[in-house]
Design a protein around this motif. Structure first.
Motif, PDB file in Angstrom:
ATOM      1  N   GLY A   1       0.823  -1.194   0.000  1.00  0.00           N
ATOM      2  CA  GLY A   1       0.000   0.000   0.000  1.00  0.00           C
ATOM      3  C   GLY A   1       0.862   1.249   0.000  1.00  0.00           C
ATOM      4  N   ILE A   2       0.742   2.047  -1.044  1.00  0.00           N
ATOM      5  CA  ILE A   2       1.594   3.218  -1.174  1.00  0.00           C
ATOM      6  C   ILE A   2       0.802   4.340  -1.836  1.00  0.00           C
ATOM      7  CG2 ILE A   2       2.522   2.564  -3.442  1.00  0.00           C
ATOM      8  CD1 ILE A   2       5.273   3.571  -2.442  1.00  0.00           C
ATOM      9  N   GLY A   3       1.177   5.579  -1.509  1.00  0.00           N
ATOM     10  CA  GLY A   3       0.548   6.726  -2.135  1.00  0.00           C
ATOM     11  C   GLY A   3      -0.877   6.953  -1.663  1.00  0.00           C
TER      12      GLY A   3
ATOM     13  N   GLY B   1      12.848   9.354  -5.894  1.00  0.00           N
ATOM     14  CA  GLY B   1      11.518   9.268  -6.491  1.00  0.00           C
ATOM     15  C   GLY B   1      11.537   9.020  -7.976  1.00  0.00           C
ATOM     16  N   ARG B   2      12.516   8.260  -8.430  1.00  0.00           N
ATOM     17  CA  ARG B   2      12.580   7.969  -9.863  1.00  0.00           C
ATOM     18  C   ARG B   2      13.172   6.573 -10.066  1.00  0.00           C
ATOM     19  NH1 ARG B   2      17.221  12.282 -10.149  1.00  0.00           N
ATOM     20  NH2 ARG B   2      19.068  10.965  -9.902  1.00  0.00           N
TER      21      ARG B   2
ATOM     22  N   GLN C   1       4.347  -8.724   7.226  1.00  0.00           N
ATOM     23  CA  GLN C   1       5.453  -8.192   6.437  1.00  0.00           C
ATOM     24  C   GLN C   1       4.979  -7.023   5.593  1.00  0.00           C
ATOM     25  OE1 GLN C   1       6.443  -9.318   2.675  1.00  0.00           O
ATOM     26  NE2 GLN C   1       8.647  -9.385   2.927  1.00  0.00           N
ATOM     27  N   ALA C   2       5.471  -5.826   5.914  1.00  0.00           N
ATOM     28  CA  ALA C   2       5.311  -4.700   5.000  1.00  0.00           C
ATOM     29  C   ALA C   2       6.292  -4.960   3.860  1.00  0.00           C
ATOM     30  CB  ALA C   2       5.634  -3.392   5.712  1.00  0.00           C
ATOM     31  N   HIS C   3       5.793  -5.121   2.658  1.00  0.00           N
ATOM     32  CA  HIS C   3       6.588  -5.740   1.601  1.00  0.00           C
ATOM     33  C   HIS C   3       7.937  -5.088   1.381  1.00  0.00           C
ATOM     34  CE1 HIS C   3       7.798  -6.222  -2.698  1.00  0.00           C
ATOM     35  NE2 HIS C   3       7.680  -7.493  -2.355  1.00  0.00           N
ATOM     36  N   SER C   4       7.943  -3.811   1.064  1.00  0.00           N
ATOM     37  CA  SER C   4       9.197  -3.136   0.716  1.00  0.00           C
ATOM     38  C   SER C   4       8.964  -1.637   0.639  1.00  0.00           C
ATOM     39  CB  SER C   4       9.693  -3.660  -0.637  1.00  0.00           C
ATOM     40  OG  SER C   4      10.821  -2.921  -1.085  1.00  0.00           O
ATOM     41  N   PRO C   5      10.016  -0.824   0.794  1.00  0.00           N
ATOM     42  CA  PRO C   5       9.849   0.626   0.680  1.00  0.00           C
ATOM     43  C   PRO C   5       9.358   1.106  -0.679  1.00  0.00           C
ATOM     44  CG  PRO C   5      11.862   0.146   1.874  1.00  0.00           C
ATOM     45  CD  PRO C   5      11.360  -1.167   1.333  1.00  0.00           C
ATOM     46  N   TYR C   6       9.440   0.284  -1.716  1.00  0.00           N
ATOM     47  CA  TYR C   6       8.903   0.730  -3.003  1.00  0.00           C
ATOM     48  C   TYR C   6       7.457   0.297  -3.203  1.00  0.00           C
ATOM     49  CZ  TYR C   6      10.085  -4.024  -4.639  1.00  0.00           C
ATOM     50  OH  TYR C   6      10.190  -5.388  -4.789  1.00  0.00           O
TER      51      TYR C   6
ATOM     52  N   THR D   1       1.163  11.670  -5.167  1.00  0.00           N
ATOM     53  CA  THR D   1       1.443  11.827  -3.738  1.00  0.00           C
ATOM     54  C   THR D   1       2.706  11.076  -3.327  1.00  0.00           C
ATOM     55  OG1 THR D   1       0.152   9.895  -3.005  1.00  0.00           O
ATOM     56  CG2 THR D   1      -1.037  11.982  -3.296  1.00  0.00           C
ATOM     57  N   ILE D   2       3.209  10.229  -4.202  1.00  0.00           N
ATOM     58  CA  ILE D   2       4.441   9.488  -3.910  1.00  0.00           C
ATOM     59  C   ILE D   2       5.613  10.392  -4.273  1.00  0.00           C
ATOM     60  CG2 ILE D   2       5.763   7.389  -4.372  1.00  0.00           C
ATOM     61  CD1 ILE D   2       3.118   6.119  -5.335  1.00  0.00           C
ATOM     62  N   ARG D   3       6.349  10.823  -3.279  1.00  0.00           N
ATOM     63  CA  ARG D   3       7.386  11.831  -3.504  1.00  0.00           C
ATOM     64  C   ARG D   3       8.743  11.348  -2.991  1.00  0.00           C
ATOM     65  NH1 ARG D   3       5.004  16.397  -5.092  1.00  0.00           N
ATOM     66  NH2 ARG D   3       2.789  16.701  -4.631  1.00  0.00           N
ATOM     67  N   PRO D   4       9.810  11.874  -3.549  1.00  0.00           N
ATOM     68  CA  PRO D   4      11.144  11.512  -3.047  1.00  0.00           C
ATOM     69  C   PRO D   4      11.326  11.970  -1.614  1.00  0.00           C
ATOM     70  CG  PRO D   4      11.286  13.353  -4.583  1.00  0.00           C
ATOM     71  CD  PRO D   4       9.880  12.839  -4.671  1.00  0.00           C
ATOM     72  N   THR D   5      12.096  11.210  -0.857  1.00  0.00           N
ATOM     73  CA  THR D   5      12.323  11.552   0.549  1.00  0.00           C
ATOM     74  C   THR D   5      13.684  12.194   0.775  1.00  0.00           C
ATOM     75  OG1 THR D   5      13.365   9.447   1.125  1.00  0.00           O
ATOM     76  CG2 THR D   5      10.947   9.528   1.174  1.00  0.00           C
ATOM     77  N   GLY D   6      14.605  12.008  -0.176  1.00  0.00           N
ATOM     78  CA  GLY D   6      15.973  12.474   0.015  1.00  0.00           C
ATOM     79  C   GLY D   6      16.767  11.605   0.967  1.00  0.00           C
TER      80      GLY D   6
END
Length: 426
Positions: free
Chosen positions: A156-158, A235-236, A192-197, A252-257
């Motif tokens: 679940g993202i964005g 974010g790319r 398990q939260a699958h992955s950061p992507y 809404t999915i943005r780079p975090t740096g």
């Protein structure tokens, strides 16, 4: 998962050698098992076998505690080993296409994965279950099952993250009130939260809170690929294309740096996380993982399969630094897909031990600890679970060695190609 394995009333295994990672070592040695538990283990002649129902002679074999596979995808077992073409995102697409869909297909894959694990001397598995059916199949495996944890996988993202959190709460509620949690599990369930992507911070936070409230385990894939690092930080990259192809991308999915470990540190600091892979972390992150009390499941065969370990190009896993810093590093296989095509035991942890012994020259004792007590601790079973100590489960692994050779029996086994085998009672 708890098993209903029918143990002999009592059995003594007289072996050419016995060994665990907490100081039990004898050559020759005896392990006595009764009622599914180790009663005694030690040097032959010093351990009484009087009154034992059966004595099994294993003069040319090394006996070990059954090995722990801290990270597997049992529901992919039916796919088998597959070649890797160098494109991770493309590979993920093929996995999604090949994953079992129906309940019968999922059940068959899980049961086959459990059988292959048992044959290879694995006594405990941390399994990533893509569906509730995969968890149920393991619960209902009966004599074919193994202790361990089934982690319910969540995404679940964005903009869809809030919806994903509510869906996860519903799934956890069903598991907590259903037969999966009421089946007498020795080590129950996990999330398990699958992955950061593929999961946002809200999903990670919900996974941690739900797991903590129920005493479940929690894990995630983390820093597995450079593409993941690029996605979280900038974010790319390839994972943006993947999410767009799956219609899961939104603005809404943005780079975090931030590096994925830094991004997740506030959640990881809650403690108890099992982090899978961690192939691309920086030196400073070793301290972060140590402070957070994280365990790391390293899958060395899979790491080489995907090209994540290339010392000549400055790419190597930091498992040694992690161990030195007190991080609980254990071993996993990952899925059957990324195991060697010629490996007769593709879900065996023995293959992972041999890989590190031959590739990196890792000390045999360190490998045994990673493959037993470290894995058990990562799955919440405690540091003395996968041992030959009195009261430990009577789940054993054996492997042939040459008793006439004075060399260390475990080193002989790691140098050779003899299969590991499981002893689970009958």
């Amino acid at each position: 998962m708890n098993t209903q394995t029918r143990y002999l009333p009592s059995v003594a295994y007289r072996a050419g050698a016995i060994r665990d990672s907490l100081g039990v070592e004898a050559r020759p040695g005896v392990v006595v098992v009764a009622g599914g538990k180790v009663v005694a283990a030690g040097k032959a002649g010093a351990v009484s076998t009087a009154g034992v129902g059966r004595v099994v002679e294993l003069g040319d074999r090394l006996l070990l505690p059954a090995l722990v596979n801290a990270h597997a995808h049992l529901d992919l077992t039916g796919v088998g080993q597959r070649a890797y073409g160098g494109d991770f995102v493309g590979w993920l697409g093929s996995v999604m296409a090949l994953s079992p869909k129906g309940e019968g297909e999922i059940r068959g894959a899980v049961e086959r994965g459990l059988a292959l694990s048992r044959q290879a001397g694995v006594g405990c598995v941390g399994d990533i279950a893509h569906t509730r059916q995969a968890i149920t199949a393991r619960v209902e495996a009966g004599d074919g099952g193994l202790p361990g944890v089934s982690f319910l996988e969540c995404f679940g993202i964005g903009a869809r993250e809030a919806e994903a959190v509510e869906r996860l709460k519903g799934q956890v509620g069903l598991l907590a009130s259903g037969r999966e949690a009421a089946s007498g599990l020795e080590a129950s369930l996990g999330i398990q939260a699958h992955s950061p992507y593929s999961a946002g911070l809200g999903v990670y936070g919900a996974a941690a809170e739900l797991a903590e409230a129920r005493g479940w385990r929690v894990c995630t894939h983390l820093a597995e690929t450079l593409e993941e690092v690029e996605f979280v930080r900038d974010g790319r990259g390839a994972f943006v294309d993947l999410l767009k192809g799956l219609d899961r991308w939104d603005e809404t999915i943005r780079p975090t740096g931030l590096h994925p470990v830094d991004w997740l540190e506030p959640v990881l600091s809650r403690g108890g996380w099992l982090l899978v892979h961690c192939n691309y972390i920086e030196e400073r992150h070793v301290g972060v993982l140590s402070r957070c009390g994280a365990s790391v499941a390293y899958c060395p065969v899979a790491s080489d399969y995907f090209g994540h370990h290339q010392p000549g190009r400055g790419v190597r896993h930091r498992y040694r630094e992690m161990l030195e810093a007190g991080v609980n590093v254990c071993l996993g296989t990952d899925s059957i897909l990324c195991q060697r095509a010629d490996d007769p035991q593709p879900l065996g942890v023995g293959s992972q031990m041999r890989h590190l012994y031959r590739r990196d020259g890792v000390d045999a004792g360190t490998l045994l600890k990673m493959a037993t007590v470290n894995g058990a601790a990562a799955l919440g079973l405690g540091g003395d679970w996968a041992t030959l100590g009195a009261g430990a489960p009577g789940l054993l692994a054996s492997v042939r060695f040459d008793p006439a050779d004075p060399a260390d029996a475990l080193e002989q086994a790691l140098r050779g190609d003899e299969p590991f085998e499981g002893l689970y009672g009958s």
